[in-house]
Design a protein around this motif. Sequence first.
Motif, PDB file in Angstrom:
ATOM      1  N   UNK A   1      10.666   7.076  -5.963  1.00 33.47           N
ATOM      2  CA  UNK A   1       9.572   7.930  -6.442  1.00 33.47           C
ATOM      3  C   UNK A   1       8.397   7.882  -5.473  1.00 33.47           C
ATOM      4  N   UNK A   2       8.064   6.689  -5.010  1.00 29.64           N
ATOM      5  CA  UNK A   2       6.964   6.538  -4.057  1.00 29.64           C
ATOM      6  C   UNK A   2       7.276   7.292  -2.767  1.00 29.64           C
ATOM      7  N   UNK A   3       8.499   7.166  -2.261  1.00 29.95           N
ATOM      8  CA  UNK A   3       8.871   7.878  -1.033  1.00 29.95           C
ATOM      9  C   UNK A   3       8.820   9.396  -1.230  1.00 29.95           C
ATOM     10  N   UNK A   4       9.246   9.875  -2.397  1.00 29.06           N
ATOM     11  CA  UNK A   4       9.180  11.306  -2.681  1.00 29.06           C
ATOM     12  C   UNK A   4       7.732  11.766  -2.751  1.00 29.06           C
ATOM     13  N   UNK A   5       6.853  10.989  -3.399  1.00 29.41           N
ATOM     14  CA  UNK A   5       5.441  11.340  -3.477  1.00 29.41           C
ATOM     15  C   UNK A   5       4.805  11.375  -2.090  1.00 29.41           C
ATOM     16  N   UNK A   6       5.191  10.441  -1.230  1.00 27.90           N
ATOM     17  CA  UNK A   6       4.682  10.441   0.146  1.00 27.90           C
ATOM     18  C   UNK A   6       5.151  11.691   0.884  1.00 27.90           C
ATOM     19  N   UNK A   7       6.432  12.023   0.746  1.00 25.85           N
ATOM     20  CA  UNK A   7       6.984  13.202   1.424  1.00 25.85           C
ATOM     21  C   UNK A   7       6.370  14.494   0.894  1.00 25.85           C
ATOM     22  N   UNK A   8       6.109  14.546  -0.409  1.00 21.99           N
ATOM     23  CA  UNK A   8       5.533  15.743  -1.019  1.00 21.99           C
ATOM     24  C   UNK A   8       4.035  15.875  -0.768  1.00 21.99           C
ATOM     25  N   UNK A   9       3.416  14.795  -0.298  1.00 21.52           N
ATOM     26  CA  UNK A   9       1.980  14.837  -0.061  1.00 21.52           C
ATOM     27  C   UNK A   9       1.148  14.552  -1.292  1.00 21.52           C
ATOM     28  N   UNK A  10       1.799  14.139  -2.375  1.00 24.83           N
ATOM     29  CA  UNK A  10       1.062  13.814  -3.595  1.00 24.83           C
ATOM     30  C   UNK A  10       0.207  12.569  -3.394  1.00 24.83           C
ATOM     31  N   UNK A  11       0.717  11.599  -2.635  1.00 24.16           N
ATOM     32  CA  UNK A  11      -0.069  10.431  -2.265  1.00 24.16           C
ATOM     33  C   UNK A  11      -0.055  10.306  -0.746  1.00 24.16           C
ATOM     34  N   UNK A  12      -1.064   9.663  -0.214  1.00 21.32           N
ATOM     35  CA  UNK A  12      -1.155   9.458   1.233  1.00 21.32           C
ATOM     36  C   UNK A  12      -0.836   8.006   1.550  1.00 21.32           C
ATOM     37  N   UNK A  13      -0.164   7.802   2.653  1.00 16.59           N
ATOM     38  CA  UNK A  13       0.158   6.465   3.119  1.00 16.59           C
ATOM     39  C   UNK A  13       0.351   6.494   4.619  1.00 16.59           C
ATOM     40  N   UNK A  14       0.459   5.330   5.177  1.00  9.30           N
ATOM     41  CA  UNK A  14       0.672   5.258   6.624  1.00  9.30           C
ATOM     42  C   UNK A  14       1.593   4.096   6.947  1.00  9.30           C
ATOM     43  N   UNK A  15       2.252   4.223   8.070  1.00 12.99           N
ATOM     44  CA  UNK A  15       3.111   3.167   8.583  1.00 12.99           C
ATOM     45  C   UNK A  15       2.587   2.778   9.960  1.00 12.99           C
ATOM     46  N   UNK A  16       2.517   1.483  10.245  1.00 10.76           N
ATOM     47  CA  UNK A  16       2.065   1.019  11.554  1.00 10.76           C
ATOM     48  C   UNK A  16       3.015   1.516  12.629  1.00 10.76           C
ATOM     49  N   UNK A  17       4.317   1.403  12.378  1.00 12.48           N
ATOM     50  CA  UNK A  17       5.358   1.925  13.259  1.00 12.48           C
ATOM     51  C   UNK A  17       6.461   2.501  12.378  1.00 12.48           C
ATOM     52  N   UNK A  18       7.272   3.405  12.907  1.00  9.55           N
ATOM     53  CA  UNK A  18       8.377   3.927  12.104  1.00  9.55           C
ATOM     54  C   UNK A  18       9.268   2.794  11.603  1.00  9.55           C
ATOM     55  N   UNK A  19       9.617   2.868  10.331  1.00  8.12           N
ATOM     56  CA  UNK A  19      10.455   1.844   9.726  1.00  8.12           C
ATOM     57  C   UNK A  19       9.675   0.690   9.117  1.00  8.12           C
ATOM     58  N   UNK A  20       8.378   0.605   9.432  1.00  9.27           N
ATOM     59  CA  UNK A  20       7.541  -0.452   8.849  1.00  9.27           C
ATOM     60  C   UNK A  20       7.243  -0.103   7.390  1.00  9.27           C
ATOM     61  N   UNK A  21       6.831  -1.086   6.600  1.00 10.09           N
ATOM     62  CA  UNK A  21       6.467  -0.792   5.209  1.00 10.09           C
ATOM     63  C   UNK A  21       5.289   0.201   5.146  1.00 10.09           C
ATOM     64  N   UNK A  22       5.312   1.016   4.120  1.00 13.04           N
ATOM     65  CA  UNK A  22       4.222   1.965   3.913  1.00 13.04           C
ATOM     66  C   UNK A  22       2.984   1.221   3.410  1.00 13.04           C
ATOM     67  N   UNK A  23       1.832   1.648   3.863  1.00 11.70           N
ATOM     68  CA  UNK A  23       0.557   1.125   3.370  1.00 11.70           C
ATOM     69  C   UNK A  23      -0.106   2.243   2.575  1.00 11.70           C
ATOM     70  N   UNK A  24      -0.302   1.988   1.299  1.00  9.47           N
ATOM     71  CA  UNK A  24      -0.888   2.982   0.400  1.00  9.47           C
ATOM     72  C   UNK A  24      -2.118   2.362  -0.240  1.00  9.47           C
TER      73      UNK A  24
END
Length: 101
Positions: free
Chosen positions: A5-28
Motif C-alpha cells: 500500500x505504501x509503495x502504491x501511494x508513493x507511485x500514485x503521488x498520494x504521499x511523498x518520499x525519497x530514497x538516498x539511492x535506488x533500492x534503499x529504504x524509502x524515507x517518508x
Amino acid sequence: MNTSSIHRWLADGFIAGEQVTPGAPWQIRITDELRGRIVQQAPPEYLPMLETTLKLGVSRQTVLQRVKRGELEAVHVLRGRRKGLRIKVVADHPELFHNAP
C-alpha cells in the motif's frame, strides 16, 4: 500498514518520499498534513476515482499525475465498503455562466 500500500501511494503521488539511492529504504516524513489525508470518511466534494475520471474527462493516470503535482487534492478513506482514494473535484470556472446583476 501493508508495504505494498505504501509503495502504491508513493507511485500514485498520494504521499511523498525519497530514497538516498535506488533500492534503499524509502524515507517518508509523517506530518500533520499527511495524517489529515488519511480519513475514516471522505467529505462530500471528494469523489471516487471512476467518478473523477468521468467528471474531468481524463484517464486515471492523468488524475494521479495531477494529484502528484498538487493540482488535485486527495484523501484516502480507510474504512467501509468503499475504501481507497477520493479526489476533490471542483468546477474550474463556476462563475463562467453566472449572470451578473
